[in-house]
Design an enzyme around this catalytic site. Structure first.
Site, PDB file in Angstrom:
ATOM      1  CG  ASP A 148       6.927  -6.501  -6.305  1.00 49.99           C
ATOM      2  OD1 ASP A 148       5.850  -6.263  -6.741  1.00 49.99           O
ATOM      3  OD2 ASP A 148       7.628  -6.985  -7.497  1.00 49.99           O
ATOM      4  CE1 TYR A 179      -5.718   3.776 -11.641  1.00 52.06           C
ATOM      5  CE2 TYR A 179      -7.088   5.592 -12.640  1.00 52.06           C
ATOM      6  CZ  TYR A 179      -6.534   4.877 -11.683  1.00 52.06           C
ATOM      7  OH  TYR A 179      -6.562   5.610 -10.331  1.00 52.06           O
TER       8      TYR A 179
END
Ligand code: AKB
Length: 317
Positions: A54, A143
């Site tokens: 992760d 984003y």
């Protein structure tokens, strides 16, 4: 021989970058990583070294880099534009905390980094057509904000710590091996699946929304060529505009129709993705990439469409 780590290796680009780099550097020298338990059972994981990782877990990242003696990281783990609008905080954690972790680990272990940026760094105030390499960047999607911040952070780590960080601003990526997840340009992949399976496609962007695209073989070649380019010749290092195909849903549908004459497209506009698309350039100027390290895409609209229909047609049989 290089020792490479690829983060986000089960995504649209990673799924094809892993075998491409394993072919080049040897399977044992390319470590793939993904964050979901089920990633362990994929072809990418079964065919070579794989680590569950992760990207927001800084200690685990350092452990993986140390254990495999990694010297180069292709940092692909990222959430995309449409997903980002659903959960901006989650996007920030993956895209910014994740990048920060990669940069800090790279500083400790002296790794080179490939960082994929995006046309999303541009916004409504940027020139719309043939958007230059160096111009105003005021993105309006979370984003885009993360990608422009990422580019600046990479520049900072290069100038402050001398890290070798390079990157490309990808337009929409068209490919057949893995579906993109949660992007605004995903229509340009979905259209091929639906054309082959159903002979029709309902598009979530307006017919004349122009966004540049690039086909996967050019994506892979571009990343490798940039990473292997003579650093003396790179003025921009991080975040080169690259492009290959300037297209709209209408133009892409017309090209597909040349191969599947009965193909039909209609439109059911998604306001969120349409607003993102409207804020992005119609086309990019990639002359800096051509000049500084010889960027030369092979696939235009006609060649890409022919190849996608052939390769995907085989896969979906
Ligand atoms: C997206 O649509 O979010 C991505 C991109 C252009 O970076 N494919």
């Amino acid at each position: 021989m290089k020792k490479v780590l690829i983060t986000g290796a089960l995504g649209q680009i990673g799924t094809e970058l892993v075998p491409f780099l394993r072919e080049k550097y040897g399977t044992e020298n390319v470590v793939a990583s993904g964050h979901r338990e089920k990633d362990v059972y994929t072809e990418v994981a079964e065919n070579g070294p794989f680590e569950l990782l992760d990207i927001t877990d800084r200690e685990r990242l350092a452990e993986v880099i140390d254990m495999h003696r990694i010297d180069t990281v292709y940092h692909l783990a990222s959430l995309l534009s449409a997903t980002g609008e659903e959960d901006p905080q989650a996007l920030w954690a993956v895209n910014m905390d994740g990048l920060n972790n990669v940069l800090e680990a790279a500083r400790s272990y002296n790794c080179a980094i490939f960082f994929p940026s995006s046309i999303a760094v541009f916004g409504p105030d940027s020139p719309k057509d043939k958007t230059p390499q160096d111009t105003i960047m005021r993105p309006t999607s979370i984003y885009g904000v993360s990608k422009v911040s990422g580019e600046l952070l990479c520049d900072y780590y290069h100038s402050k710590y001398g890290l070798d960080i390079r990157g490309l601003r990808y337009p929409g990526v068209i490919s057949s091996a893995a579906l993109p997840g949660g992007g605004t340009t995903d229509y340009a992949v979905h259209i091929f699946y639906d054309a082959i399976k159903h002979g029709r496609y309902t598009c979530f962007l307006e017919e004349n929304s122009s966004i540049d695209m690039i086909y996967m073989p050019d994506v892979l070649k571009g990343a490798l060529n940039l990473m292997e380019a003579d650093s003396e010749k790179l003025k921009h290092r991080n975040a080169f505009n690259v492009s290959a195909i300037t297209v709209t849903p209408k133009k892409l549908a017309a090209e597909i129709k040349k191969h599947i004459p009965g193909f039909e497209i209609d439109y059911d506009i998604d306001p969120v993705r349409q607003a993102i698309a409207d804020s992005w350039p119609n086309s990019l100027d990639d002359s800096a990439a051509r000049r500084e390290w010889g960027w030369q895409p092979q696939y235009d609209l006609a060649e890409m469409t022919k190849d996608m229909l052939k390769v995907l047609g085989e896969r979906l049989k």
